[in-house]
Design an enzyme around this catalytic site. Structure first.
Site, PDB file in Angstrom:
ATOM      1  N   HIS A 378       0.834  -1.125  -0.096  1.00  0.00           N
ATOM      2  CA  HIS A 378       0.006   0.135  -0.142  1.00  0.00           C
ATOM      3  C   HIS A 378       0.742   1.196  -0.100  1.00  0.00           C
ATOM      4  O   HIS A 378       0.417   2.279   0.144  1.00  0.00           O
ATOM      5  CB  HIS A 378      -0.948   0.132   1.289  1.00  0.00           C
ATOM      6  CG  HIS A 378      -2.024  -0.698   1.131  1.00  0.00           C
ATOM      7  ND1 HIS A 378      -3.170  -0.354   0.462  1.00  0.00           N
ATOM      8  CD2 HIS A 378      -2.487  -2.082   1.545  1.00  0.00           C
ATOM      9  CE1 HIS A 378      -4.045  -1.197   0.389  1.00  0.00           C
ATOM     10  NE2 HIS A 378      -3.760  -2.470   1.127  1.00  0.00           N
ATOM     11  N   LYS A 569      -7.841  14.083   4.326  1.00  0.00           N
ATOM     12  CA  LYS A 569      -6.851  12.983   4.477  1.00  0.00           C
ATOM     13  C   LYS A 569      -6.059  13.126   5.674  1.00  0.00           C
ATOM     14  O   LYS A 569      -6.004  14.205   6.381  1.00  0.00           O
ATOM     15  CB  LYS A 569      -5.910  13.290   3.312  1.00  0.00           C
ATOM     16  CG  LYS A 569      -6.555  13.113   1.831  1.00  0.00           C
ATOM     17  CD  LYS A 569      -5.467  13.334   0.755  1.00  0.00           C
ATOM     18  CE  LYS A 569      -6.317  13.381  -0.387  1.00  0.00           C
ATOM     19  NZ  LYS A 569      -6.433  12.052  -0.718  1.00  0.00           N
ATOM     20  N   ARG A 570      -5.494  12.115   5.992  1.00  0.00           N
ATOM     21  CA  ARG A 570      -4.267  12.022   7.191  1.00  0.00           C
ATOM     22  C   ARG A 570      -3.494  13.114   6.613  1.00  0.00           C
ATOM     23  O   ARG A 570      -3.065  13.333   5.802  1.00  0.00           O
ATOM     24  CB  ARG A 570      -3.714  10.699   7.075  1.00  0.00           C
ATOM     25  CG  ARG A 570      -2.496  10.391   7.947  1.00  0.00           C
ATOM     26  CD  ARG A 570      -1.943   9.013   8.034  1.00  0.00           C
ATOM     27  NE  ARG A 570      -1.701   8.375   6.626  1.00  0.00           N
ATOM     28  CZ  ARG A 570      -0.562   8.402   6.117  1.00  0.00           C
ATOM     29  NH1 ARG A 570       0.409   8.849   6.689  1.00  0.00           N
ATOM     30  NH2 ARG A 570      -0.590   7.965   4.993  1.00  0.00           N
ATOM     31  N   LYS A 575       0.879  14.595   1.175  1.00  0.00           N
ATOM     32  CA  LYS A 575      -0.549  14.971   0.927  1.00  0.00           C
ATOM     33  C   LYS A 575      -0.749  16.410   0.509  1.00  0.00           C
ATOM     34  O   LYS A 575      -1.748  16.697   0.160  1.00  0.00           O
ATOM     35  CB  LYS A 575      -1.653  14.296   1.922  1.00  0.00           C
ATOM     36  CG  LYS A 575      -1.394  12.665   2.187  1.00  0.00           C
ATOM     37  CD  LYS A 575      -2.247  12.108   2.750  1.00  0.00           C
ATOM     38  CE  LYS A 575      -2.388  10.808   2.947  1.00  0.00           C
ATOM     39  NZ  LYS A 575      -2.699   9.964   1.788  1.00  0.00           N
ATOM     40  N   THR A 677      -8.634   6.358  -1.760  1.00  0.00           N
ATOM     41  CA  THR A 677     -10.058   5.761  -2.012  1.00  0.00           C
ATOM     42  C   THR A 677     -11.000   7.031  -1.746  1.00  0.00           C
ATOM     43  O   THR A 677     -12.103   7.059  -2.511  1.00  0.00           O
ATOM     44  CB  THR A 677     -10.358   4.672  -1.007  1.00  0.00           C
ATOM     45  OG1 THR A 677      -9.894   5.145   0.210  1.00  0.00           O
ATOM     46  CG2 THR A 677      -9.556   3.570  -1.612  1.00  0.00           C
ATOM     47  N   LYS A 681     -14.798   8.305  -3.936  1.00  0.00           N
ATOM     48  CA  LYS A 681     -15.714   8.508  -3.037  1.00  0.00           C
ATOM     49  C   LYS A 681     -16.340   9.999  -3.632  1.00  0.00           C
ATOM     50  O   LYS A 681     -17.637  10.026  -3.981  1.00  0.00           O
ATOM     51  CB  LYS A 681     -15.827   8.513  -1.748  1.00  0.00           C
ATOM     52  CG  LYS A 681     -15.380   7.178  -1.046  1.00  0.00           C
ATOM     53  CD  LYS A 681     -14.962   7.171   0.471  1.00  0.00           C
ATOM     54  CE  LYS A 681     -14.272   5.854   0.697  1.00  0.00           C
ATOM     55  NZ  LYS A 681     -13.486   6.079   1.868  1.00  0.00           N
TER      56      LYS A 681
END
Length: 834
Positions: A378, A569-570, A575, A677, A681
């Site tokens: 992952h 998000k984390r 990110k 993911t 969504k």
């Protein structure tokens, strides 16, 4: 069943009495009589009159009633598996971010009409009842949410499967924001009894460790040379497939000691020491993700991972042996999927079972192990590819270390035979990393000890083979494949966005609920003004609903007619929530410099947790909150810009926010995001994506057409190629907009009461090389944002792209992903429940 309206159901949906009989309940009602399920649970579970009970007790009564409905079908599912003896899938994951269960189970059991009548007849506050259920504290981010989607899809597709995880008493932490800073509080999600779990103490397993533990100086310490035993207590939760045909099991392990009290020590007055064994055991599954900034926290994580593996393998082997006497049948009856590197100890543990308990020879044991295990990677981040100190194996798992070293000896002998003289390759593929401290490489172990390694998006799988584990991919090219992630449409569209789901069903029927590829039929409707209006109306309803919830729970007011622009998000540098913050600083600066500038009202929503020891990520949260406060206080901009940081991001919050979002930010540094993911969504719910060419966003743009996305920035190849010469100072010195934005951001304008507090962020960008290349992409991000706002002003043009995005999202269903796993990795077939 959604809080606001029932989910779409087929015209052929049977009535409540027929459903109850279908599930094996016989002639009994859900509610309405003294003998009905709800009334009996309300009274007999509480031994109190109904008018004395509150919302929590009523929630539990409904949950227990729904569990009663599914119980016999759950039992029949397992009985069918025993009778038919199919190949079973066992999904091992340290996280299962399942969210709340009541509404999801009602929807998947098709009980919406019956529960709606119950709620109406009893005049219950359905929204209030749903709030009584805490989100299960079993995960943190995409890894756990993916696992939850996967096990739901397996049940919907009637694949015989069991999920294995840990029953954490506390979640990662409950996030609050105080003075702009993240604060961590215990997430006591199991404070009240969970109506969905069933304890199975009679199926407990014993796990042997190579050491024991003692309390010394108030600290729990390992005692070498004194083996000890842990007990794994299983707690089962139902995993309801859509339509209620199959109800699989999520089995979670809680740790306990064989004996809870050293009576002699207690009698002698050594009260804490008397409980040391119990404390050490129960601490194992106390918290999800112990703080890994300390050696003790890392050690606890290591033991957690072994505990999950050892309990799960003991359980599944026990189940296998009940129906199969021949060990050589193991790969034809059992598929074990390792969700990331955390369960990699399954390789030596399964070898130990086959060698020491089954008495098989090495070659046969190794063949069976490799053909039974499969591994999903992952991450491309080196720090996330776990490496555990060899000395921990020596103390805790000496037999496993012997097995790992023998696997490694044979591996390296083979590499030297195939690549003579290439000792660099030998060092890179070795399971043991010999640096200042000898460590076991868990990702290498998982790849070598399994028959399949898959990435989770096309770009991720390619980079995994070409860069991250290049030598292993060259050794075992046939083992590598891609399985792009997906999400379940039942929770993330049918349940979360009932207005849009109803519009889709009215247009193309309800077959999309279990075959999301049917959404392709919406593509021609992008040019249908009536359908576009229904889609816009669904989005406006979701925004209004989210705004009402936000105001009632936090007092924060947002304009539902503004552009809802979300990044959830984390919190991590790659990110790039900081890049988003710099975009907002730029817009703020433009309005401050020119109050008459035309700009559509914008609401920027952030949510996500930072690891407790990740100080820079926590400082980014502080920066975003200070940005929000400064804008709120500025009369020039506060009616046109709004920044909201939502604390305690979880599945339930996502179910509210995602349907309300207009713009989805997927802006990670290209080459760093494995898949994502949340991007799927958002797309499924009609948000348009502004993002980099990273993770599954690349495939999403290919599916919908890049002209329907707002892509920008460096590619993964450009990021890698410029690593040696990239200079953030060049952008600062040659791009006036970039310079003006950074000067304002770090001028104490947003930190007047705490001057200099954001200096580490400035140093990260300008002094320490801007590793994640924020400044390289800032100008392109602003240009993509300009195009986005320009399109938003065209209502029909925007709605057309929304429809095209939803129509193209069908490929990103977890049903599709699971079908690929089942056919290409597991060789698992559906097993209808009889």
């Amino acid at each position: 069943m959604n809080a606001d309206m029932a989910a779409p159901t087929s015209p052929a949906t049977p009535g409540s009495r027929e459903l109850l009989e279908q599930y094996g309940c016989g002639p009994i009602d859900l509610a309405g009589t003294g003998d009905a399920l709800y009334e009996r649970h309300l009274m007999f579970d509480n031994i109190a009159a109904a008018d004395e009970l509150g919302s929590r007790e009523r929630y539990e009564a409904i949950a227990h009633s729904v569990r009663d409905v599914l119980s016999q079908r759950w039992l029949r599912t397992e009985q069918s598996y025993v009778q038919q003896n199919p190949k079973r899938v066992y999904y091992l994951s340290m996280e299962f971010l399942i969210g709340r269960s009541l509404a999801n189970n009602v929807t998947n059991l098709l009980l919406d009409p019956a529960v709606r009548r119950l709620v109406d007849d009893k005049r219950l506050d359905w929204l209030g009842l749903l709030e009584e259920e805490p989100d299960a504290g079993l995960g943190n981010g995409g890894l756990g949410r993916l696992a939850a989607c996967f096990i739901e899809s397996m049940a919907t597709m009637q694949i015989p499967a069991t999920g294995y995880g840990l029953r954490y008493e506390y979640g990662i932490f409950k996030q609050t924001i105080e003075g702009g800073w993240q604060r961590e509080r215990p997430d006591c999600w199991l404070r009240r009894q969970d109506p969905w779990e069933i304890a199975r103490p009679y199926e407990a397993v014993k796990i042997e460790l190579g050491c024991s533990f003692e309390v010394r100086g108030g600290t729990l310490r390992a005692v070498r040379g004194e083996p000890s035993t842990l007990v794994g207590l299983p707690f089962d939760r139902p995993v309801v497939g859509y339509g209620g045909k199959t109800i699989n099991t999520l089995r979670l392990w809680a740790a306990a000691a064989p004996e809870t009290l050293d009576f002699q020590a207690f009698s002698a007055g050594e009260f804490v020491s008397a409980l040391a064994e119990r404390l050490s055991a129960e601490s194992l599954t106390r918290v999800l993700y112990p703080d890994d900034s300390t050696s003790m926290g890392q050690g606890l994580r290591f033991v957690q991972e072994y505990f999950l593996v050892a309990c799960s393998l003991a359980d599944l082997v026990r189940r296998f042996r009940r129906s199969n006497s021949d060990w050589s049948a193991l790969p034809s009856k059992v598929a074990i999927q390792l969700n990331d590197t955390h369960p990699s100890l399954a390789v030596p543990e399964l070898m130990r079972i086959l060698l020491d308990e089954a008495g098989l020879g090495w070659d046969l044991a190794w063949d069976l192990t490799r053909r039974t295990l499969a591994y999903t990677n992952h991450t491309l981040l080196p720090e996330a590819l776990e490496k555990w100190p060899r000395k921990w194996f020596e103390v805790l798992l000496p037999r496993h270390l012997e097995i790992v070293l023998e696997i490694n000896r044979r591996l390296l002998d083979d590499v030297r035979t195939r690549f003579p003289g290439d000792e660099g390759r030998v060092r890179r593929v070795s399971l043991v990393e010999e640096t200042t401290e000898s460590k076991i490489r868990m990702a290498n172990l998982a790849i070598v000890g399994s028959h399949s390694t898959n990435g989770v998006a096309a770009i991720h799988s390619n980079l995994l083979k070409a860069v991250t584990v290049k030598d292993l991919a060259e050794l075992f090219p046939e083992r590598f494949s891609n399985k792009t992630n997906g999400v379940t449409p039942r929770r993330w569209l049918l349940l979360a966005n009932p207005a849009l789901a109803n519009a889709i069903t009215e247009a193309i029927g309800d077959a999309w609920i279990t075959d999301l590829s049917k959404l392709r039929a919406l593509k021609p409707l992008a040019d249908d003004g009536g359908f576009r209006q229904l889609v816009r109306k669904a989005n406006r309803q979701a925004k209004a609903r989210f705004g009402q919830w936000l105001q009632s729970t936090s007092g924060v007011v947002v304009d539902p007619d503004s552009i809802f622009d979300s990044q959830v998000k984390r919190i991590h540098e790659y990110k790039r929530q900081l890049l988003n913050g710099l975009r907002i600083v730029t817009l703020y600066r433009w309005l401050r410099d020119n109050p008459d500038r035309e700009m559509a009202p914008r609401t920027f929503v952030f949510a996500g947790k930072a690891a407790p020891a990740y100080q820079l990520a926590k400082l980014i949260i502080k920066f975003l909150n200070n940005l929000a406060t400064t804008i709120d206080r500025d009369p020039i901009v506060r009616d046109r810009l709004k920044v909201v940081f939502l604390p305690e991001y979880c599945v339930s919050l996502a179910e509210r926010l995602i349907p309300a979002t207009d713009v989805s930010n997927q802006i990670s540094t290209a080459g760093y995001e494995a898949s994502g993911t949340s991007n799927m969504k958002f797309m499924m719910n009609g948000a348009l994506t502004i993002g980099t060419r990273d993770g599954a966003t690349i495939e999403m743009a290919e599916a919908a057409g890049e002209e329907n996305f707002f892509l920008f920035g460096l590619t993964a190849e450009q990021v890698a190629g410029s690593r040696g010469w990239y200079s953030p100072l060049w952008h600062y010195e040659h791009e006036p907009e970039t310079r003006a934005t950074l000067d304002l951001a770090f001028s104490n304008h947003f930190s007047g009461d705490e001057p200099g507090i954001f200096e580490p962020l400035r140093e990260t960008l300008l002094t320490h090389g801007d590793h994640y290349m924020h400044l390289a992409d800032l100008a392109a991000y602003l240009e993509a944002d300009r195009r986005l706002v320009e399109l938003y002003a065209d209502n029909e043009g925007w709605a057309r792209k929304v429809v095209l995005n939803v129509a193209a999202s069908g490929v990103f269903s977890s049903d599709r992903t699971i079908a690929q796993y089942a056919e290409e990795i597991w060789d698992a077939k559906p097993c209808p429940v009889t």
